[in-house]
Design a protein around this motif. Structure first.
Motif, PDB file in Angstrom:
ATOM      1  N   ARG A 620     -26.320 -18.842 -11.187  1.00  0.00           N
ATOM      2  CA  ARG A 620     -26.197 -19.798 -10.089  1.00  0.00           C
ATOM      3  C   ARG A 620     -27.502 -20.534  -9.818  1.00  0.00           C
ATOM      4  N   ALA A 621     -28.606 -20.076 -10.391  1.00  0.00           N
ATOM      5  CA  ALA A 621     -29.907 -20.690 -10.139  1.00  0.00           C
ATOM      6  C   ALA A 621     -29.867 -22.187 -10.398  1.00  0.00           C
ATOM      7  N   LYS A 622     -30.555 -22.939  -9.545  1.00  0.00           N
ATOM      8  CA  LYS A 622     -30.575 -24.392  -9.721  1.00  0.00           C
ATOM      9  C   LYS A 622     -31.358 -24.770 -10.971  1.00  0.00           C
ATOM     10  N   ASN A 623     -32.499 -24.132 -11.207  1.00  0.00           N
ATOM     11  CA  ASN A 623     -33.350 -24.512 -12.337  1.00  0.00           C
ATOM     12  C   ASN A 623     -33.644 -23.297 -13.205  1.00  0.00           C
ATOM     13  N   VAL A 624     -33.424 -23.444 -14.504  1.00  0.00           N
ATOM     14  CA  VAL A 624     -33.698 -22.380 -15.467  1.00  0.00           C
ATOM     15  C   VAL A 624     -34.488 -22.975 -16.631  1.00  0.00           C
ATOM     16  N   LEU A 625     -35.602 -22.353 -16.957  1.00  0.00           N
ATOM     17  CA  LEU A 625     -36.421 -22.747 -18.101  1.00  0.00           C
ATOM     18  C   LEU A 625     -36.443 -21.592 -19.087  1.00  0.00           C
ATOM     19  N   LEU A 656     -41.308 -35.232  -8.516  1.00  0.00           N
ATOM     20  CA  LEU A 656     -41.119 -33.826  -8.812  1.00  0.00           C
ATOM     21  C   LEU A 656     -40.010 -33.228  -7.956  1.00  0.00           C
ATOM     22  N   GLN A 657     -39.934 -33.633  -6.686  1.00  0.00           N
ATOM     23  CA  GLN A 657     -38.863 -33.107  -5.841  1.00  0.00           C
ATOM     24  C   GLN A 657     -37.505 -33.588  -6.324  1.00  0.00           C
ATOM     25  N   ARG A 658     -37.447 -34.845  -6.776  1.00  0.00           N
ATOM     26  CA  ARG A 658     -36.195 -35.382  -7.295  1.00  0.00           C
ATOM     27  C   ARG A 658     -35.747 -34.578  -8.526  1.00  0.00           C
ATOM     28  N   LEU A 659     -36.691 -34.255  -9.409  1.00  0.00           N
ATOM     29  CA  LEU A 659     -36.362 -33.472 -10.601  1.00  0.00           C
ATOM     30  C   LEU A 659     -35.930 -32.055 -10.227  1.00  0.00           C
ATOM     31  N   ALA A 660     -36.638 -31.436  -9.271  1.00  0.00           N
ATOM     32  CA  ALA A 660     -36.316 -30.067  -8.881  1.00  0.00           C
ATOM     33  C   ALA A 660     -34.978 -29.983  -8.160  1.00  0.00           C
ATOM     34  N   ASP A 661     -34.556 -31.054  -7.512  1.00  0.00           N
ATOM     35  CA  ASP A 661     -33.301 -31.050  -6.754  1.00  0.00           C
ATOM     36  C   ASP A 661     -32.080 -31.100  -7.657  1.00  0.00           C
ATOM     37  N   LYS A 662     -32.239 -31.563  -8.888  1.00  0.00           N
ATOM     38  CA  LYS A 662     -31.113 -31.623  -9.814  1.00  0.00           C
ATOM     39  C   LYS A 662     -31.066 -30.342 -10.647  1.00  0.00           C
ATOM     40  N   ARG A 663     -29.878 -29.861 -10.887  1.00  0.00           N
ATOM     41  CA  ARG A 663     -29.713 -28.653 -11.704  1.00  0.00           C
ATOM     42  C   ARG A 663     -30.271 -28.904 -13.106  1.00  0.00           C
ATOM     43  N   SER A 664     -31.020 -27.955 -13.621  1.00  0.00           N
ATOM     44  CA  SER A 664     -31.621 -28.127 -14.946  1.00  0.00           C
ATOM     45  C   SER A 664     -31.481 -26.852 -15.762  1.00  0.00           C
ATOM     46  N   ARG A 665     -31.292 -27.036 -17.050  1.00  0.00           N
ATOM     47  CA  ARG A 665     -31.289 -25.964 -18.046  1.00  0.00           C
ATOM     48  C   ARG A 665     -32.080 -26.497 -19.232  1.00  0.00           C
ATOM     49  N   ILE A 666     -33.366 -26.109 -19.318  1.00  0.00           N
ATOM     50  CA  ILE A 666     -34.317 -26.665 -20.280  1.00  0.00           C
ATOM     51  C   ILE A 666     -34.786 -25.561 -21.218  1.00  0.00           C
ATOM     52  N   VAL A 667     -35.019 -25.901 -22.486  1.00  0.00           N
ATOM     53  CA  VAL A 667     -35.619 -24.966 -23.426  1.00  0.00           C
ATOM     54  C   VAL A 667     -36.904 -25.563 -23.987  1.00  0.00           C
ATOM     55  N   ILE A 668     -37.954 -24.752 -24.006  1.00  0.00           N
ATOM     56  CA  ILE A 668     -39.183 -25.060 -24.737  1.00  0.00           C
ATOM     57  C   ILE A 668     -39.265 -24.038 -25.860  1.00  0.00           C
ATOM     58  N   SER A 669     -39.259 -24.505 -27.095  1.00  0.00           N
ATOM     59  CA  SER A 669     -39.286 -23.598 -28.242  1.00  0.00           C
ATOM     60  C   SER A 669     -40.607 -23.747 -28.980  1.00  0.00           C
ATOM     61  N   SER A 670     -41.003 -22.666 -29.632  1.00  0.00           N
ATOM     62  CA  SER A 670     -42.298 -22.651 -30.317  1.00  0.00           C
ATOM     63  C   SER A 670     -42.280 -23.429 -31.622  1.00  0.00           C
ATOM     64  N   HIS A 735     -26.589 -28.469 -17.627  1.00  0.00           N
ATOM     65  CA  HIS A 735     -27.750 -29.295 -17.272  1.00  0.00           C
ATOM     66  C   HIS A 735     -27.289 -30.579 -16.598  1.00  0.00           C
ATOM     67  N   ASP A 736     -27.866 -30.908 -15.425  1.00  0.00           N
ATOM     68  CA  ASP A 736     -27.471 -32.099 -14.671  1.00  0.00           C
ATOM     69  C   ASP A 736     -28.593 -33.123 -14.560  1.00  0.00           C
ATOM     70  N   GLY A 737     -29.580 -33.070 -15.441  1.00  0.00           N
ATOM     71  CA  GLY A 737     -30.590 -34.124 -15.478  1.00  0.00           C
ATOM     72  C   GLY A 737     -31.893 -33.816 -14.774  1.00  0.00           C
ATOM     73  N   GLY A 738     -32.081 -32.598 -14.263  1.00  0.00           N
ATOM     74  CA  GLY A 738     -33.320 -32.262 -13.579  1.00  0.00           C
ATOM     75  C   GLY A 738     -34.368 -31.703 -14.516  1.00  0.00           C
ATOM     76  N   ASP A 739     -35.365 -31.073 -13.948  1.00  0.00           N
ATOM     77  CA  ASP A 739     -36.413 -30.421 -14.727  1.00  0.00           C
ATOM     78  C   ASP A 739     -36.944 -29.260 -13.903  1.00  0.00           C
ATOM     79  N   PHE A 740     -37.557 -28.299 -14.587  1.00  0.00           N
ATOM     80  CA  PHE A 740     -38.167 -27.146 -13.923  1.00  0.00           C
ATOM     81  C   PHE A 740     -39.534 -27.577 -13.406  1.00  0.00           C
ATOM     82  N   VAL A 741     -39.837 -27.285 -12.142  1.00  0.00           N
ATOM     83  CA  VAL A 741     -41.109 -27.687 -11.541  1.00  0.00           C
ATOM     84  C   VAL A 741     -41.900 -26.439 -11.169  1.00  0.00           C
ATOM     85  N   PHE A 742     -43.123 -26.354 -11.662  1.00  0.00           N
ATOM     86  CA  PHE A 742     -44.050 -25.271 -11.330  1.00  0.00           C
ATOM     87  C   PHE A 742     -44.895 -25.696 -10.128  1.00  0.00           C
ATOM     88  N   LEU A 743     -45.133 -24.758  -9.230  1.00  0.00           N
ATOM     89  CA  LEU A 743     -45.960 -25.029  -8.052  1.00  0.00           C
ATOM     90  C   LEU A 743     -46.973 -23.902  -7.914  1.00  0.00           C
TER      91      LEU A 743
END
Length: 747
Positions: A620-625, A656-670, A735-743
């Motif tokens: 259910r998490a809004k943002n997953v990286l 950044l708030q706009r990106l964090a407000d949208k659901r995101s499922r992002i992968v960073i691969s090595s 994924h709904d177009g957002g991004d994971f935001v680090f703070l």
């Protein structure tokens, strides 16, 4: 409230024969005339024949699709939205049982889709007295003939539905759905006593949507099997098909099981936990899809996606309400509650994916909606319901004009949180209700409205939804920016770090050990918890805590962790999942993580990429990286490459708030489809983990997106090794177009 069918049908069964009632315009005479005195002597075969004579559509598909012309599947064809909307409130011959809501439901849906850009001429509405089997059959064929590759087709039914035990055998001269005397039910005409099991076969085609009766003394139905067959024909023409059922016990139509039966590839994609069908309630899975009196069409390899919206679950009648509640009582109309909520979600949601629509309904559901349990299923969580691009505004005859505040193309900055919103509605019909962010606005003369809002820190989306006397659903949205404590907004919700490090593989497994995964994960856990406030333990709803750091974990242990995460993570939470270990890729397109108990070339001991995707979608998490440091990790969760938005200097926190407000499922691969180094970095880390740790320890800004993190990582890795890290959304994970935001925490 929609009438509870069990009570309703008990009334029907208790009725007496209606003397002198004869069919008008009936398509055929009963096969065998039986005098009233002999009714009790009818054999089961005679009763079944009478039922088939009197109930049209009981044992047949809507039309023969064999002679349809091939669909247009030319490359580059732009798909369009098409639809068939069936309002059947007169399935019974008893006027007191008629439903007023279905006609309003389908009209609202048609207008809502037109608002989102669909061509109204491509949306077929069958309502009032036209919603009979013969008319629906003609309309369904016309829809199939017009459907081509890339189209999005929506089939909606609003009305009654009944199980086989409530399909009555009528007495002579009375209708099956009248208050006349009945001789039994369809479910009684099953078992070994019937020739060839025809009664069982017909019953297994249910439940049945009640269409409007075409003549007194007759009944018209649409079976679940026939509806599934229509879905198959449309999907085989390359269209993505969505079915909306606002009827009692809607989920017992089991369209997902029927579709899976004719396409085994769906077994792993659909939730088939409910394998009930037919009157016996314990039938095999095969019977749910195969037991019909015609040969079901098989799905072709090019079949489009399937999405199902069930308005009720088993045993629920569904509800009708006078809506909208914000309108004066005299102006309210009766709608099916689920139909109204779903149409509203389609009108105002930025995306029309199943996830976005479900979240909108959940966030705005009143107590009545929570008592009615809807269910949504899809084969493609990323697919929008509407084929056309969303227009900037509604059609000319239906749009909302904002008088105050002044709106611009970008979010306008506000210095005070209090806001007055005023505007007017341009439409064919006079507005009877206007809602601003889900709350009723005050209607003013000349089709105007006013509302007071209190802005929250960050970007505020203002959504306005109007309903008119002509059943027009009109929406408008704009954004305002109020700075306030925006860092608190970006960082709301809990943050969890899930770390899976596999470096010691079993002797004799044929898989070599690694050197760095555990050390990499331990270092990452420290920087995420100390610098960014991530937690590596999760409090479970049933009590106790769950350790989110797995070292040398087996397949079962990893699967259990992902399942528990999906149950305990909140909707505002954020999750980083880090995997370090072996990975493998097969030429046919399958990619895997290798758990610590894996055996070389024994793929059943691996963790499939599809399982990972489904686990991330269930969260259910809004943002997953997901950060994957393994060989061939770029092939794990493939999708079309998509660049995320990059924050500019002027409006950095706003973006950044706009990106964090949208659901995101992002992968960073090595790396991409290539081996990657297990060393090469400082302090005994892999070259990728070392670059990741450096970027997190020494950020350029205290708040930054995953895309910005990746840009720092990729530049260092490519300078030191012959591997290329990758960044992309995860296809099929919602994924709904957002991004994971680090703070970062304040020093």
């Amino acid at each position: 409230m929609r009438i509870i069918l069990g009570l309703l049908l008990l009334v029907l069964h208790a009725g007496q024969a209606a003397a002198g009632m004869t069919p008008v315009g009936a398509p055929k005479e009963p096969a065998e005339k039986v005098e009233p005195a002999e009714q009790a002597k009818l054999t089961d075969e005679q009763k079944l024949q009478r039922l088939l004579d009197r109930v049209v559509g009981l044992d047949q598909p809507l039309f023969d699709a064999d002679d349809l012309a091939p669909p247009d599947c030319e490359s580059g064809r732009q798909g369009v939205t098409r639809g068939l909307f069936i309002a059947a409130g007169k399935g019974f011959e008893i006027e007191n049982f008629w439903l007023p809501g279905p006609d309003n439901d389908v009209e609202l849906f048609r207008n809502t889709l037109a608002l989102r850009g669909a061509d109204p001429d491509k949306l077929i509405v069958v309502r009032e007295d036209q919603a009979t089997y013969s008319v629906v059959s003609v309309a369904a064929r016309a829809l199939a003939e017009a459907t081509h590759c890339g189209d999005s087709v929506i089939v909606q039914f609003s009305g009654f539905a009944v199980d086989p035990e409530y399909i009555p055998v009528p007495d002579e001269g009375v209708g099956p759905f009248s208050n006349g005397r009945k001789l039994g039910n369809l479910d009684e005409l099953t078992g070994d006593a019937m020739k060839h099991g025809i009664g069982d076969t017909i019953a297994a085609g249910g439940p049945f949507a009640l269409l409007n009766f075409h003549a007194p003394g007759y009944g018209d139905v649409l079976s679940a099997a026939a509806l599934s067959e229509l879905v198959t024909v449309l999907r085989n023409r390359g269209a993505d098909v969505s079915v909306i059922l606002d009827a009692p016990s809607a989920n017992t139509f089991l369209l997902e099981a029927r579709q899976a039966q004719i396409d085994p590839r769906l077994y792993t994609k659909l939730d088939l936990e409910d394998q009930w069908c037919g009157p016996q309630r314990q039938r095999s899975f095969t019977a749910c899809g195969a037991a019909v009196t015609w040969e079901p069409t098989l799905l072709s390899p090019r079949a489009g996606a399937l999405t199902l919206f069930y308005g009720t679950q088993r045993g629920e009648a569904g509800q009708e309400r006078k809506l909208p509640l914000t309108a004066p009582p005299r102006d309210r109309k009766i709608y099916g509650l689920f139909s109204y909520r779903l149409a509203t979600a389609i009108a105002v949601s930025e995306r029309t994916t199943i996830g976005a629509l479900s979240r909108h309904i959940s966030e705005r559901s009143d107590m009545d909606m929570r008592r009615q349990r809807y269910r949504m299923i899809t084969t493609d969580p990323d697919l929008d319901l509407i084929a056309e691009d969303r227009p900037e505004r509604g059609p000319k005859e239906g749009r909302i004009v904002i008088d105050t505040p002044e709106t611009t193309r970008t979010a306008r900055k506000r210095t005070r949180p209090e806001l007055r919103v005023a505007g007017h509605v341009l439409s064919r019909g006079e507005p009877i209700s206007v809602e601003v962010n889900g709350r009723p606005a005050v209607l003013t003369p000349d089709r105007g409205f006013e509302a007071e809002l209190v802005l929250q820190a960050g970007v505020n989306v203002v959504e306005i939804f109007a309903v008119t006397r002509q059943n027009e659903a009109i929406t408008h949205r704009f954004e305002l920016f109020y700075e306030g404590d925006i860092r608190a907004v970006i960082g709301e919700g809990k943050r969890y770090a899930v770390l899976i490090a596999n470096q010691d593989y079993a002797d004799g497994s044929g898989i070599s050990d690694l050197q760095t995964p555990v050390g990499d994960a331990e270092a990452l856990a420290r920087v995420l918890s100390e610098r960014y406030g991530f937690q590596t333990e999760l409090e479970l709803p049933q009590g106790g805590t769950l350790d989110l750091f797995l070292k040398n974990a087996g397949q079962r242990e990893t699967g259990l962790l992902m399942d528990q995460l999906s149950q305990a993570i909140g909707e505002r939470d954020s999750v980083v999942v880090f995997y370090a270990g072996h990975g493998e890729y097969k030429e046919r397109g399958s990619a895997y993580w290798l758990p610590a108990d894996a055996v070389a070339n024994a793929y059943s001991t691996y963790i499939d990429a599809g399982d990972i995707t489904r686990a991330l979608n269930r969260m259910r998490a809004k943002n997953v990286l997901l950060i994957s440091d393994s060989c061939y990790s770029g092939m794990l969760l493939r999708s079309t490459h998509q660049d995320a938005e990059m924050p500019g200097n002027e409006d950095r926190l706003r973006m950044l708030q706009r990106l964090a407000d949208k659901r995101s499922r992002i992968v960073i691969s090595s790396g991409l489809n290539e081996p990657v180094l297990d060393s090469g970095g400082d302090d005994g880390h892999s070259v990728f983990a070392d670059a990741l740790l450096r970027a997190l320890r020494e950020p350029d800004e205290s708040a930054f997106s995953a895309r910005e993190l990746f840009n720092k990582v990729v530049s260092r890795v490519t300078a030191l090794a012959s591997q290329t890290p990758d960044f992309r959304p995860i296809h099929g994970a919602g994924h709904d177009g957002g991004d994971f935001v680090f703070l970062a925490r304040d020093d």
